[in-house]
Design an enzyme around this catalytic site. Sequence first.
Site, PDB file in Angstrom:
ATOM      1  N   GLU A  78     -57.561  33.314 -25.756  1.00 23.60           N
ATOM      2  CA  GLU A  78     -56.353  32.680 -25.246  1.00 23.60           C
ATOM      3  C   GLU A  78     -56.657  31.957 -23.935  1.00 23.60           C
ATOM      4  O   GLU A  78     -57.403  32.450 -23.100  1.00 23.60           O
ATOM      5  CB  GLU A  78     -55.264  33.730 -25.019  1.00 23.60           C
ATOM      6  CG  GLU A  78     -53.950  33.135 -24.512  1.00 23.60           C
ATOM      7  CD  GLU A  78     -52.867  34.179 -24.269  1.00 23.60           C
ATOM      8  OE1 GLU A  78     -51.686  33.812 -24.290  1.00 23.60           O
ATOM      9  OE2 GLU A  78     -53.202  35.354 -24.061  1.00 23.60           O
ATOM     10  N   LYS A 147     -47.486  29.807 -29.720  1.00 26.75           N
ATOM     11  CA  LYS A 147     -47.112  31.193 -29.458  1.00 26.75           C
ATOM     12  C   LYS A 147     -45.615  31.380 -29.674  1.00 26.75           C
ATOM     13  O   LYS A 147     -44.793  30.706 -29.048  1.00 26.75           O
ATOM     14  CB  LYS A 147     -47.508  31.562 -28.036  1.00 26.75           C
ATOM     15  CG  LYS A 147     -47.411  33.031 -27.689  1.00 26.75           C
ATOM     16  CD  LYS A 147     -47.992  33.252 -26.291  1.00 26.75           C
ATOM     17  CE  LYS A 147     -48.110  34.712 -25.926  1.00 26.75           C
ATOM     18  NZ  LYS A 147     -48.763  34.866 -24.600  1.00 26.75           N
ATOM     19  N   CYS A 188     -51.711  36.713 -28.525  1.00 25.02           N
ATOM     20  CA  CYS A 188     -51.466  37.751 -27.528  1.00 25.02           C
ATOM     21  C   CYS A 188     -50.176  38.541 -27.786  1.00 25.02           C
ATOM     22  O   CYS A 188     -50.150  39.440 -28.613  1.00 25.02           O
ATOM     23  CB  CYS A 188     -51.470  37.130 -26.136  1.00 25.02           C
ATOM     24  SG  CYS A 188     -51.727  38.325 -24.797  1.00 25.02           S
TER      25      CYS A 188
END
EC number: 3.5.1.3
Length: 311
Positions: A78, A147, A188
């Site tokens: 990331e 995301k 994440c």
Amino acid sequence: NPASLKQPGHALKPVNTEHQSYPGHCCDPTWNLRPSCPFRLALIQLQVSSIKSDNITRACSLVREAAKQGANIVSLPECFNSPYGTNYFPEYAEKIPGESTKKLSEVAKENSIYLIGGSIPEEDDGKLYNTCAVFGPDGNLLVKHRKIHLFDIDVPGKITFQESKTLSPGDSFSTFDTPYCRVGLGICYDMRFAELAQIYARRGCQLLVYPGAFNMTTGPAHWELLQRARAVDNQVYVATASPARDEKASYVAWGHSTVVDPWGQVLTKAGTEETILYSDIDLKKLSEIRQQIPILKQKRADLYSVESKKP
């Protein structure tokens, strides 16, 4: 022993690096898998600096090294081109295609690999996103994952962070096919949401990849736990690619990039330093586990369901 692959000087035997589709490939949307296709996965735990051009150059160099060692699918971490922080996202953001993704496309094509481009701050139509671009062996963009779940947390006395101060959330699922298996993507914080992984498994994914940068509070508590949970819940392989730890950074990443198998076993795990983590994956084990503990067939659709509201 996949865990031994991260040891310095370990002689790696290249595996099949042909990427064209062929009869019996593993991309089957059902849980009755066709004959498995072993492949090598590489996770690049990059030491990220404040100089974007250096990050890109270093990332591409490590991608080439992974390919030389027989990796078929490679993932960056990331925010690989930028320090992680809401104050950095506007400064480092770029369009896709742009400086970073053009280089990723080139290095994927050069080495005939599938390249999961970690994530970068993306600018599009006045909004910023935390975005993972994936490129195929021909250099073409296969999918772009923004995301979905933004990292907004407040742990008193330890960490407060709000991605939503600068970033907008994505609104789509992201999968791509390889000759080895179908891959589902998250970034994440997405890993905390079990429903996303369940939907990916239902859509035929056998590998879930989460480029992620957990911190020194959530990392020791939840990083490995969440990976093992997603793997066992869905009987899939789970891989995470973290930046290397930089104690001097404003946001200190936990590190410890990891690969977990469908039984919940940690196959290999990095330390905190910059490294390339390798794991040879054979989907025969996944198929065996799904036959031994057939939870998909045993779900009670008459009592509950996880619903996807978009394709």
